[in-house]
Design a protein around this motif. Structure first.
Motif, PDB file in Angstrom:
ATOM      1  N   VAL A  16     -29.048  11.477  -0.473  1.00 28.74           N
ATOM      2  CA  VAL A  16     -30.405  11.522   0.046  1.00 28.74           C
ATOM      3  C   VAL A  16     -30.957  10.096   0.013  1.00 28.74           C
ATOM      4  N   ARG A  17     -31.991   9.847   0.808  1.00 26.80           N
ATOM      5  CA  ARG A  17     -32.627   8.525   0.820  1.00 26.80           C
ATOM      6  C   ARG A  17     -33.874   8.588  -0.056  1.00 26.80           C
ATOM      7  N   LEU A  18     -33.859   7.833  -1.153  1.00 27.58           N
ATOM      8  CA  LEU A  18     -35.007   7.739  -2.040  1.00 27.58           C
ATOM      9  C   LEU A  18     -35.720   6.436  -1.719  1.00 27.58           C
ATOM     10  N   SER A  19     -37.011   6.514  -1.472  1.00 27.82           N
ATOM     11  CA  SER A  19     -37.782   5.308  -1.200  1.00 27.82           C
ATOM     12  C   SER A  19     -39.064   5.320  -2.010  1.00 27.82           C
ATOM     13  N   VAL A  20     -39.544   4.129  -2.323  1.00 29.48           N
ATOM     14  CA  VAL A  20     -40.783   3.955  -3.067  1.00 29.48           C
ATOM     15  C   VAL A  20     -41.710   3.132  -2.186  1.00 29.48           C
ATOM     16  N   GLU A  21     -42.876   3.670  -1.915  1.00 27.39           N
ATOM     17  CA  GLU A  21     -43.809   2.995  -1.015  1.00 27.39           C
ATOM     18  C   GLU A  21     -44.914   2.306  -1.792  1.00 27.39           C
ATOM     19  N   LEU A  22     -45.002   0.980  -1.600  1.00 27.65           N
ATOM     20  CA  LEU A  22     -46.049   0.191  -2.242  1.00 27.65           C
ATOM     21  C   LEU A  22     -47.396   0.382  -1.558  1.00 27.65           C
ATOM     22  N   GLY A  23     -47.372   0.545  -0.249  1.00 27.00           N
ATOM     23  CA  GLY A  23     -48.597   0.697   0.518  1.00 27.00           C
ATOM     24  C   GLY A  23     -48.301   0.555   1.994  1.00 27.00           C
ATOM     25  N   ARG A  24     -49.345   0.654   2.788  1.00 27.99           N
ATOM     26  CA  ARG A  24     -49.205   0.584   4.244  1.00 27.99           C
ATOM     27  C   ARG A  24     -50.284  -0.306   4.823  1.00 27.99           C
ATOM     28  N   THR A  25     -50.024  -0.754   6.037  1.00 30.94           N
ATOM     29  CA  THR A  25     -51.027  -1.475   6.810  1.00 30.94           C
ATOM     30  C   THR A  25     -50.684  -1.344   8.284  1.00 30.94           C
ATOM     31  N   GLU A  26     -51.649  -1.575   9.132  1.00 30.70           N
ATOM     32  CA  GLU A  26     -51.413  -1.610  10.570  1.00 30.70           C
ATOM     33  C   GLU A  26     -51.633  -3.033  11.036  1.00 30.70           C
ATOM     34  N   MET A  27     -50.717  -3.503  11.876  1.00 33.23           N
ATOM     35  CA  MET A  27     -50.814  -4.865  12.394  1.00 33.23           C
ATOM     36  C   MET A  27     -50.445  -4.856  13.869  1.00 33.23           C
ATOM     37  N   VAL A  40     -48.851 -13.493   3.554  1.00 35.10           N
ATOM     38  CA  VAL A  40     -49.266 -12.403   2.667  1.00 35.10           C
ATOM     39  C   VAL A  40     -49.767 -11.269   3.548  1.00 35.10           C
ATOM     40  N   VAL A  41     -49.257 -10.070   3.316  1.00 36.40           N
ATOM     41  CA  VAL A  41     -49.682  -8.889   4.066  1.00 36.40           C
ATOM     42  C   VAL A  41     -50.445  -7.989   3.099  1.00 36.40           C
ATOM     43  N   MET A  42     -51.704  -7.747   3.402  1.00 38.86           N
ATOM     44  CA  MET A  42     -52.531  -6.908   2.544  1.00 38.86           C
ATOM     45  C   MET A  42     -52.222  -5.443   2.829  1.00 38.86           C
ATOM     46  N   LEU A  43     -52.021  -4.678   1.763  1.00 37.84           N
ATOM     47  CA  LEU A  43     -51.705  -3.259   1.877  1.00 37.84           C
ATOM     48  C   LEU A  43     -52.923  -2.421   1.523  1.00 37.84           C
ATOM     49  N   ASP A  44     -52.845  -1.129   1.778  1.00 37.01           N
ATOM     50  CA  ASP A  44     -53.976  -0.235   1.568  1.00 37.01           C
ATOM     51  C   ASP A  44     -54.098   0.300   0.141  1.00 37.01           C
ATOM     52  N   ARG A  45     -53.351  -0.249  -0.780  1.00 35.55           N
ATOM     53  CA  ARG A  45     -53.393   0.222  -2.176  1.00 35.55           C
ATOM     54  C   ARG A  45     -53.891  -0.880  -3.091  1.00 35.55           C
ATOM     55  N   LEU A  46     -54.494  -0.457  -4.189  1.00 40.40           N
ATOM     56  CA  LEU A  46     -54.890  -1.389  -5.231  1.00 40.40           C
ATOM     57  C   LEU A  46     -53.724  -1.568  -6.195  1.00 40.40           C
ATOM     58  N   THR A  47     -53.732  -2.638  -6.964  1.00 49.00           N
ATOM     59  CA  THR A  47     -52.608  -2.932  -7.855  1.00 49.00           C
ATOM     60  C   THR A  47     -52.418  -1.897  -8.953  1.00 49.00           C
ATOM     61  N   ASP A  48     -53.465  -1.173  -9.314  1.00 47.39           N
ATOM     62  CA  ASP A  48     -53.330  -0.185 -10.386  1.00 47.39           C
ATOM     63  C   ASP A  48     -53.078   1.239  -9.870  1.00 47.39           C
ATOM     64  N   GLU A  49     -52.908   1.408  -8.550  1.00 46.77           N
ATOM     65  CA  GLU A  49     -52.623   2.733  -7.998  1.00 46.77           C
ATOM     66  C   GLU A  49     -51.138   3.063  -8.119  1.00 46.77           C
ATOM     67  N   LEU A  50     -50.844   4.349  -8.253  1.00 47.23           N
ATOM     68  CA  LEU A  50     -49.458   4.795  -8.347  1.00 47.23           C
ATOM     69  C   LEU A  50     -48.749   4.654  -7.000  1.00 47.23           C
ATOM     70  N   LEU A  51     -47.446   4.487  -7.055  1.00 45.32           N
ATOM     71  CA  LEU A  51     -46.624   4.349  -5.860  1.00 45.32           C
ATOM     72  C   LEU A  51     -46.057   5.705  -5.472  1.00 45.32           C
TER      73      LEU A  51
END
Length: 87
Positions: A16-27, A40-51
């Motif tokens: 199976v493919r296991l992936s961990v997502e740090l965050g997302r953005t649209e560009m 630097v690409v800003m993502l939609d998550r804060l540093t203390d949010e779970l992945l």
């Protein structure tokens, strides 16, 4: 349908493919093409949010990054319940 415990033994070697997502953005594509080594690409998550931890694109858990012996790892903090979707 309930499989006996030994029935799951058949599935243990399925890849199976296991992936961990740090965050997302649209560009815009032009902005993606302009990325370079110091970008630097800003993502939609804060540093203390779970992945999000996903198997084949389905959210199964949430976790946090840990470092051990100079390597990164993931600590599972909570398991997803049936109806959850990734953010």
């Amino acid at each position: 349908m309930t499989l006996p415990a030994r029935g799951f033994d058949l599935l243990k070697d399925v890849d199976v493919r296991l992936s961990v997502e740090l965050g997302r953005t649209e560009m815009k594509l032009k902005d993606v093409l302009a990325l370079g080594e110091e970008s630097v690409v800003m993502l939609d998550r804060l540093t203390d949010e779970l992945l999000d931890v996903m198997v084949n694109g389905t959210l199964i858990a949430r976790g946090e990054i840990v470092a051990e012996n100079g390597r990164f790892g993931l600590r599972i903090v909570e398991l997803a319940t049936g109806g959850e979707e990734s953010k």
